[in-house]
Design an enzyme around this catalytic site. Structure first.
Site, PDB file in Angstrom:
ATOM      1  N   GLY A 222       0.817  -1.207   0.000  1.00 48.01           N
ATOM      2  CA  GLY A 222       0.000   0.000   0.000  1.00 48.01           C
ATOM      3  C   GLY A 222       0.848   1.253   0.000  1.00 48.01           C
ATOM      4  N   ALA A 223       0.493   2.189   0.884  1.00 45.95           N
ATOM      5  CA  ALA A 223       1.192   3.467   0.952  1.00 45.95           C
ATOM      6  C   ALA A 223       2.633   3.320   1.412  1.00 45.95           C
ATOM      7  CB  ALA A 223       0.445   4.415   1.890  1.00 45.95           C
ATOM      8  N   ASP A 252      -1.988  -3.877 -10.430  1.00 42.61           N
ATOM      9  CA  ASP A 252      -1.830  -4.496 -11.744  1.00 42.61           C
ATOM     10  C   ASP A 252      -0.827  -3.712 -12.588  1.00 42.61           C
ATOM     11  OD1 ASP A 252      -3.952  -6.162 -10.884  1.00 42.61           O
ATOM     12  OD2 ASP A 252      -5.395  -4.683 -11.594  1.00 42.61           O
TER      13      ASP A 252
END
Length: 315
Positions: A222-223, A252
């Site tokens: 994630g971040a 993706d």
């Protein structure tokens, strides 16, 4: 050429809304319609980068015809597998603060004949593929072992395969030693059956997946960034992101960037991070072009910050 396999594709409609208020009439400020599914998104990202890609996917009904048409207009070669059921339609609501709400339909149920035709189509199309990327959930009618069978057939044909799925399908496929698996933090935690609180936790989980059979693990955190663990070593990559607009398809896009850059080592990780960071700053599931990338904003290091607490820990 990068061949993608999407067993459960979709027609994706994304609406940008100021906020999501239950029970109220919400007026969208923007809308998009895109061909969807994780493998489809990888093909779209590869094509946006100016590289050749072929997308293998089961398609049925009017939504399936529209998916094929949209892909064709984006310069993506489509190898359709006709199925009796209609391709699913998904809806995503993207709020101004970056929160995304997704409604994913189940999709059609594939028959035994359609299952075999899908495998045979992959075989026919894979002759000149540098990589085969198999991505997403399995539709009804395909057992969790389907990806494992596809990995085995791919290796028997001498090709390399990257796998982006989760749950039993991932665990089943590991025994056939996929060349790369690409879980996000939640999928990584689910695969090892425990929470992830730090980057070090993610490294240990990735090593466990390698012990189960994965030759390399490209994990999206994630971040916090991305992690690559392979026989060559472990690297951690992150990038500066000015504003998150939509994270649809960002993972993706990262996988596409990784494969475009060769699919191994720190340079491929840097490409994955650059593509993912660019994708989250674009609307809906728009895939970044080379002009959207900012390599200078990317940092990759072999000094993995094991003690760093994840901004988005997985419980």
């Amino acid at each position: 050429m990068i061949l993608t396999v999407t067993p459960n594709p979709s027609l994706d409609r994304t609406y940008e809304v100021p906020s999501l208020d239950r029970g109220e009439v919400i007026r969208a400020t923007g809308e998009r319609m895109d061909p969807g599914g994780k493998g489809v998104n990888v093909s779209r990202a590869v094509a946006a980068a100016g590289q050749r890609t072929v997308a293998v996917l089961p398609l049925g009904g009017a939504p399936g015809a529209l998916v094929a048409d949209l892909l064709d207009k984006q310069g993506i070669e489509v190898a359709p597998v006709p199925v009796a059921g209609a391709t699913r339609s998904n809806i995503a609501l993207a709020e101004a603060d970056g929160v995304l709400t997704k409604i994913n339909a189940p999709g059609p149920e594939l028959s035994e004949a359609e299952r075999e035709l899908l495998l045979e189509t992959v075989r026919r199309q894979s002759g000149d593929a540098a990589w085969i990327a198999c991505c997403g959930s399995l539709p009804r009618g395909l057992a969790p072992s389907w990806y494992a069978e596809l990995v085995a057939r791919t290796h028997a044909a001498g090709a390399r395969i990257a796998l982006d799925t989760s749950g039993p399908a991932l665990l089943e496929a590991l025994r056939e030693r996929p060349d790369v698996v690409k879980p996000n933090a939640e999928e990584l935690a689910g695969a090892v059956g425990r929470p992830l609180a730090t980057v070090g936790d993610a490294v240990k989980a990735a090593e466990e997946l390698r012990a189960m059979g994965a030759r390399a693990v490209l994990a999206s955190l994630g971040a916090d960034g991305q992690l690559l663990v392979s026989d060559e070593g472990a690297w951690f990559g992150s990038a500066r992101v000015d504003a998150v607009r939509s994270n649809v398809g960002a993972g993706d896009s990262s996988l596409a960037g990784f494969l475009i850059a060769g699919g191994s080592g720190p340079d491929a990780l840097a490409s994955a991070v650059a593509h993912g960071a660019a994708a989250v700053q674009l609307p809906g599931s728009v895939m970044p072009t080379p002009g959207d990338l900012d390599p200078a904003a990317v940092t990759v290091t072999a000094e993995v910050p094991a003690d760093r607490v994840l901004k988005e820990p997985v419980s």
